[in-house]
Motif scaffolding. Structure first.
Motif, short mmCIF file in Angstrom:
data_model
loop_
_atom_site.label_atom_id
_atom_site.label_comp_id
_atom_site.label_asym_id
_atom_site.label_seq_id
_atom_site.Cartn_x
_atom_site.Cartn_y
_atom_site.Cartn_z
N GLN A 15 0.82 -1.21 0.00
CA GLN A 15 0.00 0.00 0.00
C GLN A 15 0.85 1.26 0.00
OE1 GLN A 15 -2.62 -0.47 3.35
NE2 GLN A 15 -4.06 -1.73 2.20
N VAL A 16 2.06 1.18 0.55
CA VAL A 16 2.95 2.34 0.58
C VAL A 16 3.30 2.76 -0.85
CG1 VAL A 16 5.30 3.11 1.17
CG2 VAL A 16 3.92 1.88 2.86
N ASP A 17 3.65 1.79 -1.69
CA ASP A 17 4.02 2.09 -3.08
C ASP A 17 4.02 0.78 -3.86
OD1 ASP A 17 5.58 2.53 -5.49
OD2 ASP A 17 6.37 4.34 -4.56
N GLN A 18 3.20 0.72 -4.89
CA GLN A 18 3.13 -0.52 -5.66
C GLN A 18 4.41 -0.80 -6.43
OE1 GLN A 18 -0.44 -1.34 -7.77
NE2 GLN A 18 -1.57 -1.47 -5.87
N GLY A 19 5.28 0.18 -6.54
CA GLY A 19 6.57 -0.01 -7.17
C GLY A 19 7.48 -0.92 -6.35
N LEU A 20 7.08 -1.21 -5.11
CA LEU A 20 7.86 -2.12 -4.26
C LEU A 20 7.61 -3.58 -4.62
CD1 LEU A 20 7.26 -0.28 -0.86
CD2 LEU A 20 9.36 -0.28 -2.21
N ILE A 21 6.51 -3.84 -5.33
CA ILE A 21 6.14 -5.22 -5.67
C ILE A 21 7.25 -5.94 -6.45
CG2 ILE A 21 4.53 -6.64 -6.99
CD1 ILE A 21 2.31 -4.66 -6.11
N PRO A 22 7.80 -5.33 -7.50
CA PRO A 22 8.87 -6.04 -8.23
C PRO A 22 10.08 -6.37 -7.35
CG PRO A 22 8.05 -4.21 -9.53
CD PRO A 22 7.43 -4.09 -8.16
N ILE A 23 10.40 -5.52 -6.41
CA ILE A 23 11.53 -5.78 -5.52
C ILE A 23 11.23 -7.00 -4.65
CG2 ILE A 23 12.95 -4.86 -3.63
CD1 ILE A 23 12.30 -2.04 -4.82
N LEU A 24 10.02 -7.07 -4.14
CA LEU A 24 9.62 -8.22 -3.32
C LEU A 24 9.66 -9.50 -4.15
CD1 LEU A 24 6.68 -6.54 -1.41
CD2 LEU A 24 8.82 -7.31 -0.39
N ILE A 25 9.14 -9.44 -5.36
CA ILE A 25 9.11 -10.63 -6.23
C ILE A 25 10.53 -11.06 -6.59
CG2 ILE A 25 8.44 -11.48 -8.51
CD1 ILE A 25 5.84 -9.83 -8.17
#
Length: 67
Positions: A15-25
């Motif tokens: 929720q903070v920033d959806q741009g964090l999703i690729p880093i998590l993946i």
């Protein structure tokens, strides 16, 4: 500016920033939509996936600082 910590729930981080999703993946967390992501802290998820939580937090925060 938001800052990510190990005790944050995965869903909160997204929720903070959806741009964090690729880093998590890319780090190895491929189940961001699973029910555990709604209740598991970043530290707990990192432990389950064999990921260094401190490095992941550093990577996530570096992304946020670069914006």
């Amino acid at each position: 500016m938001a800052k990510i910590s190990k005790d944050m729930i995965i869903a909160e981080i997204i929720q903070v920033d959806q741009g964090l999703i690729p880093i998590l993946i890319e780090s190895g967390m491929h189940c961001l939509g699973c029910p555990s992501a709604q209740a598991e802290s970043l530290e707990e998820a990192a432990m389950v996936h064999g990921i260094d939580a401190d490095k992941l937090v550093s990577d996530l925060n570096a992304y946020l600082e670069s914006k």
